[in-house]
Write a protein that holds these residues in place. Structure first.
Motif, PDB file in Angstrom:
ATOM      1  N   HIS A  68      -4.966  68.162  49.365  1.00  0.00           N
ATOM      2  CA  HIS A  68      -4.458  67.050  50.440  1.00  0.00           C
ATOM      3  C   HIS A  68      -4.692  65.731  50.151  1.00  0.00           C
ATOM      4  O   HIS A  68      -4.188  64.779  50.650  1.00  0.00           O
ATOM      5  CB  HIS A  68      -4.819  67.611  51.777  1.00  0.00           C
TER       6      HIS A  68
ATOM      7  N   HIS B  36       0.707  72.941  45.115  1.00  0.00           N
ATOM      8  CA  HIS B  36      -0.096  72.912  46.466  1.00  0.00           C
ATOM      9  C   HIS B  36       0.779  73.733  47.488  1.00  0.00           C
ATOM     10  O   HIS B  36       0.249  74.760  47.911  1.00  0.00           O
ATOM     11  CB  HIS B  36      -0.027  71.585  47.044  1.00  0.00           C
TER      12      HIS B  36
ATOM     13  N   GLU C  68      -0.195  77.795  48.900  1.00  0.00           N
ATOM     14  CA  GLU C  68      -0.348  78.116  50.487  1.00  0.00           C
ATOM     15  C   GLU C  68       0.845  79.339  50.687  1.00  0.00           C
ATOM     16  O   GLU C  68       0.452  80.098  51.412  1.00  0.00           O
ATOM     17  CB  GLU C  68       0.364  76.778  51.057  1.00  0.00           C
TER      18      GLU C  68
ATOM     19  N   GLU D 101      -2.480  71.303  59.029  1.00  0.00           N
ATOM     20  CA  GLU D 101      -3.200  72.250  58.231  1.00  0.00           C
ATOM     21  C   GLU D 101      -4.760  72.208  58.307  1.00  0.00           C
ATOM     22  O   GLU D 101      -5.359  73.068  58.615  1.00  0.00           O
ATOM     23  CB  GLU D 101      -2.473  72.254  56.827  1.00  0.00           C
TER      24      GLU D 101
HETATM   25 FE   LIG Z   1      -1.022  71.661  52.487  1.00  0.00          FE
END
Ligand SMILES: [Fe+2]
Ligand SMILES: [Fe+2]
Length: 178
Positions: free
Chosen positions: A11, A54, A58, A132
């Motif tokens: 992130h 990424h 997830e 998140e």
């Molecule tokens: Fe993320």
């Protein structure tokens, strides 16, 4: 380390890229032109890093395992929103590529569309990341035992290892098609 460690680290890099994109939008507005090379680099970053690497971890690993856990209605709702948001971002990136291609072909009036789409992306990512980081990742770790978390972290590393190969196989394939 908890499996959300690498996700949160990713992130931070996405945030840095968003900042660079923000500056680029200002330049486009100031000079009234787009830099297609910058857009190519930004799109590659979003598609390969933010989305495949990424969001891939997830969706394909963290959310997959959470689905088996019987989440609280609130956590389930947030997870569904996150998945929808990933789809939305993919869609916007696709439109950005189309607009940039039109621009390169000489349709310079697509500049406003490019600015609009890039603005949507830089608005989107910080909010998505905050959701998140602050409202999902840490609370959902409680659904997993320490062993499950360790296994997930290992699966994350294994997932990452495949991506550099995937990326350059695609590069070669796309050049062969030309
Ligand atoms: Fe993320
Ligand atoms: Fe996400």
């Amino acid at each position: 380390m908890m499996p959300i460690g690498p996700l949160m680290k990713e992130h931070r890099l996405i945030e840095k890229m968003i900042l660079i994109m923000r500056n680029e939008i200002e330049k486009m507005q100031q000079y009234n032109k787009a830099n297609p090379l910058f857009i190519d680099i930004a799109v590659d970053f979003i598609r390969i890093y933010a989305d495949r690497t990424h969001h891939g971890k997830e969706e394909d690993i963290l959310f997959r395992d959470l689905e088996k856990k019987g989440l609280s209605p609130n956590h389930n709702k947030i997870m569904e929103e996150l998945i929808e948001e990933h789809v939305w971002a993919r869609n916007v990136v696709g439109k950005l590529v189309d607009a940039k291609n039109q621009y390169v072909k000489g349709k310079i009036e697509t500049l406003s569309e490019i600015i609009n789409l890039m603005s949507q992306l830089i608005e989107f990512y910080p909010k998505h990341i905050e959701k998140e980081d602050k409202h999902f990742f840490i609370p959902v770790m409680k659904y997993f035992t320490k062993d499950e978390q360790d296994q997930m972290l290992q699966e994350f590393w294994d997932f990452d290892k495949t991506l550099i190969h995937e990326k350059y196989e695609k590069v070669v394939e796309s050049l062969q098609e030309k």
